[in-house]
Design a protein around this motif. Structure first.
Motif, PDB file in Angstrom:
ATOM      1  N   LEU A 213       9.882  29.122  26.184  1.00 19.68           N
ATOM      2  CA  LEU A 213      10.805  29.026  25.058  1.00 19.68           C
ATOM      3  C   LEU A 213      12.145  30.399  25.338  1.00 19.68           C
ATOM      4  N   PRO A 214      13.423  29.479  25.975  1.00 20.33           N
ATOM      5  CA  PRO A 214      14.098  30.686  26.516  1.00 20.33           C
ATOM      6  C   PRO A 214      14.053  31.391  25.416  1.00 20.33           C
ATOM      7  N   ASN A 215      14.126  32.139  24.609  1.00 23.67           N
ATOM      8  CA  ASN A 215      14.403  32.745  23.331  1.00 23.67           C
ATOM      9  C   ASN A 215      13.380  33.662  23.790  1.00 23.67           C
ATOM     10  N   TYR A 216      12.619  33.379  24.325  1.00 19.52           N
ATOM     11  CA  TYR A 216      11.647  34.573  24.856  1.00 19.52           C
ATOM     12  C   TYR A 216      11.133  35.009  26.126  1.00 19.52           C
ATOM     13  N   ALA A 217      11.233  33.475  27.613  1.00 21.00           N
ATOM     14  CA  ALA A 217      11.599  34.341  28.479  1.00 21.00           C
ATOM     15  C   ALA A 217      13.352  34.904  29.067  1.00 21.00           C
ATOM     16  N   ASN A 218      14.156  34.810  27.972  1.00 20.88           N
ATOM     17  CA  ASN A 218      15.062  35.167  28.857  1.00 20.88           C
ATOM     18  C   ASN A 218      15.129  36.585  27.667  1.00 20.88           C
ATOM     19  N   ASN A 219      14.642  37.487  26.875  1.00 21.13           N
ATOM     20  CA  ASN A 219      14.552  38.029  26.610  1.00 21.13           C
ATOM     21  C   ASN A 219      13.253  38.922  27.817  1.00 21.13           C
ATOM     22  N   PHE A 221      13.298  38.355  31.286  1.00 18.60           N
ATOM     23  CA  PHE A 221      14.178  39.190  32.132  1.00 18.60           C
ATOM     24  C   PHE A 221      15.079  39.960  31.862  1.00 18.60           C
ATOM     25  N   THR A 222      15.456  40.319  31.096  1.00 20.40           N
ATOM     26  CA  THR A 222      16.188  41.958  30.986  1.00 20.40           C
ATOM     27  C   THR A 222      15.097  42.853  31.027  1.00 20.40           C
ATOM     28  N   LEU A 223      14.181  42.851  30.919  1.00 21.30           N
ATOM     29  CA  LEU A 223      13.730  43.539  30.630  1.00 21.30           C
ATOM     30  C   LEU A 223      11.905  43.977  32.123  1.00 21.30           C
ATOM     31  N   GLY A 224      13.066  42.855  32.663  1.00 21.37           N
ATOM     32  CA  GLY A 224      12.417  43.116  34.035  1.00 21.37           C
ATOM     33  C   GLY A 224      11.608  42.195  34.671  1.00 21.37           C
ATOM     34  N   PHE A 225      11.127  40.985  33.836  1.00 11.37           N
ATOM     35  CA  PHE A 225      10.256  40.901  34.416  1.00 11.37           C
ATOM     36  C   PHE A 225      10.710  39.423  35.171  1.00 11.37           C
ATOM     37  N   THR A 226       9.813  38.596  35.836  1.00 10.85           N
ATOM     38  CA  THR A 226      10.769  37.107  36.307  1.00 10.85           C
ATOM     39  C   THR A 226      10.267  36.051  35.891  1.00 10.85           C
ATOM     40  N   SER A 227      11.111  34.880  36.756  1.00  6.92           N
ATOM     41  CA  SER A 227      10.064  33.483  36.359  1.00  6.92           C
ATOM     42  C   SER A 227       8.867  32.928  36.916  1.00  6.92           C
ATOM     43  N   ASP A 228       8.639  34.231  37.806  1.00 13.61           N
ATOM     44  CA  ASP A 228       7.265  34.640  38.542  1.00 13.61           C
ATOM     45  C   ASP A 228       6.328  34.011  37.230  1.00 13.61           C
ATOM     46  N   ASP A 229       6.447  35.729  36.666  1.00 13.23           N
ATOM     47  CA  ASP A 229       5.755  36.491  35.742  1.00 13.23           C
ATOM     48  C   ASP A 229       5.635  35.545  34.562  1.00 13.23           C
ATOM     49  N   VAL A 230       6.711  34.596  34.036  1.00 14.39           N
ATOM     50  CA  VAL A 230       6.342  33.684  33.057  1.00 14.39           C
ATOM     51  C   VAL A 230       5.560  32.156  33.563  1.00 14.39           C
ATOM     52  N   ALA A 231       6.121  31.618  34.645  1.00 15.16           N
ATOM     53  CA  ALA A 231       4.797  30.836  35.606  1.00 15.16           C
ATOM     54  C   ALA A 231       3.662  30.711  35.516  1.00 15.16           C
ATOM     55  N   ASN A 232       2.676  29.477  35.553  1.00 16.63           N
ATOM     56  CA  ASN A 232       1.511  29.295  35.461  1.00 16.63           C
ATOM     57  C   ASN A 232       0.770  30.133  34.281  1.00 16.63           C
ATOM     58  N   GLY A 233       1.034  29.657  33.597  1.00 14.20           N
ATOM     59  CA  GLY A 233       0.365  30.716  32.303  1.00 14.20           C
ATOM     60  C   GLY A 233       0.493  31.914  31.966  1.00 14.20           C
TER      61      GLY A 233
END
Length: 294
Positions: A213-219, A221-233
């Motif tokens: 869900l973009p709402n959570y992922a985008n937030n 990212f602002t906290l320093g997480f990356t697309s790799d953190d969100v991928a693969n579970g």
């Protein structure tokens, strides 16, 4: 309204109405200030709130969140006032714009621009007519808010914010935007499990519905997480940041971190290591952290 510093956030969709009421009474007896209920594709959360309020005496029942696409603003305002008046002021309305897949894919509504849609909805609620007996005090409203603009709207047009899937760092940012005098009610997933592999596997099962869900992922990212953190579970780093797992000391430390960062109220969401998606949450952690624990 006093909701205390610690509450419970959990779904009761796997319970019968009778079992849900009994669970609410246990949570009340344990001394928690509020019981937060979500709304997705199960019960109407405002109807369910009436059941829980009728079966408790001091517990605040809160929605986390009532989907603004599930009912128009006048119906929502009327339900809020009805529940507040009938319960003696024990109902806290949490509202949210939900997510595109639920709004467009399930409810078949057009998903509007979140900020403008929420602003208009709150204004329509404030302007709606209501001729039944009013509650003794104006019932509070908080909104699901992650980004700075929605948090600013929570400060301007509501009584506070209800952030979900956040870290203490986000809580600190949210408090700075809300300012003093506004409720900051933060959700925190917790799991009483000290084995890292078991804890993270259980956490990933719960987080699986949120990661896309973009709402959570985008937030995140602002906290320093990356697309790799969100991928693969989800990376271990993200999973550990979203779910406070471990023993009582570890879980209490995470809750305290939110309080130290400016949260007025932390509502803990108990997870379970049971792989059945309809398994009941593990209530052991609720009893362990109970404010009324001897």
């Amino acid at each position: 309204m006093n909701i205390g510093k610690l509450g419970v956030w959990l779904s009761q969709e796997m319970l019968s109405a009778a079992d849900a009421a009994a669970q609410a009474r246990r949570i009340e007896a344990w001394g928690y200030g509020a019981l937060w209920q979500p709304e997705a594709v199960g019960r109407n959360v405002l109807v369910h709130a009436g059941l829980l309020l009728a079966n408790t005496t001091s517990l605040v029942v809160a929605t986390g969140i009532a989907n603004i696409y599930a009912r128009d603003a006048m119906a929502c305002a009327a339900a809020q006032k009805t529940l507040a008046e009938a319960s003696g002021g024990r109902f806290l309305l949490g509202l949210g714009v939900s997510h595109i897949p639920l709004v467009e894919g399930v409810r078949r509504h057009d998903y509007g621009k979140p900020l403008a849609t929420m602003r208009d909805y709150l204004a329509a609620m404030a302007a709606s007519m209501y001729v039944a007996p009013a509650p003794a005090e104006k019932p509070p409203t908080v909104i699901a808010a992650l980004g700075p603009k929605m948090l600013a709207l929570a400060a301007e047009a509501a009584d506070g914010a209800h952030p979900y899937n956040v870290t203490p760092e986000h809580t600190e940012r949210a408090r700075a935007i809300l300012g003093p005098g506004k409720r900051l009610c933060v959700e925190q997933m917790v799991l009483l499990e000290t084995d890292p592999a078991k804890a993270r596997a259980a956490a990933r099962r719960t987080l699986a519905i949120y990661l896309p869900l973009p709402n959570y992922a985008n937030n995140w990212f602002t906290l320093g997480f990356t697309s790799d953190d969100v991928a693969n579970g989800g990376s271990d780093r993200l999973v550990d940041a979203m779910v406070a797992w471990g023993d009582e000391t570890a879980i209490r430390a995470r809750v305290q971190a939110h309080w130290d960062a400016g949260a007025d109220h932390v509502c803990i969401q108990p997870l379970t290591t049971d792989q059945d998606p309809m398994a009941r949450p593990d209530e052991r952690v609720l009893e362990l952290l109970a404010p009324a624990r001897p």
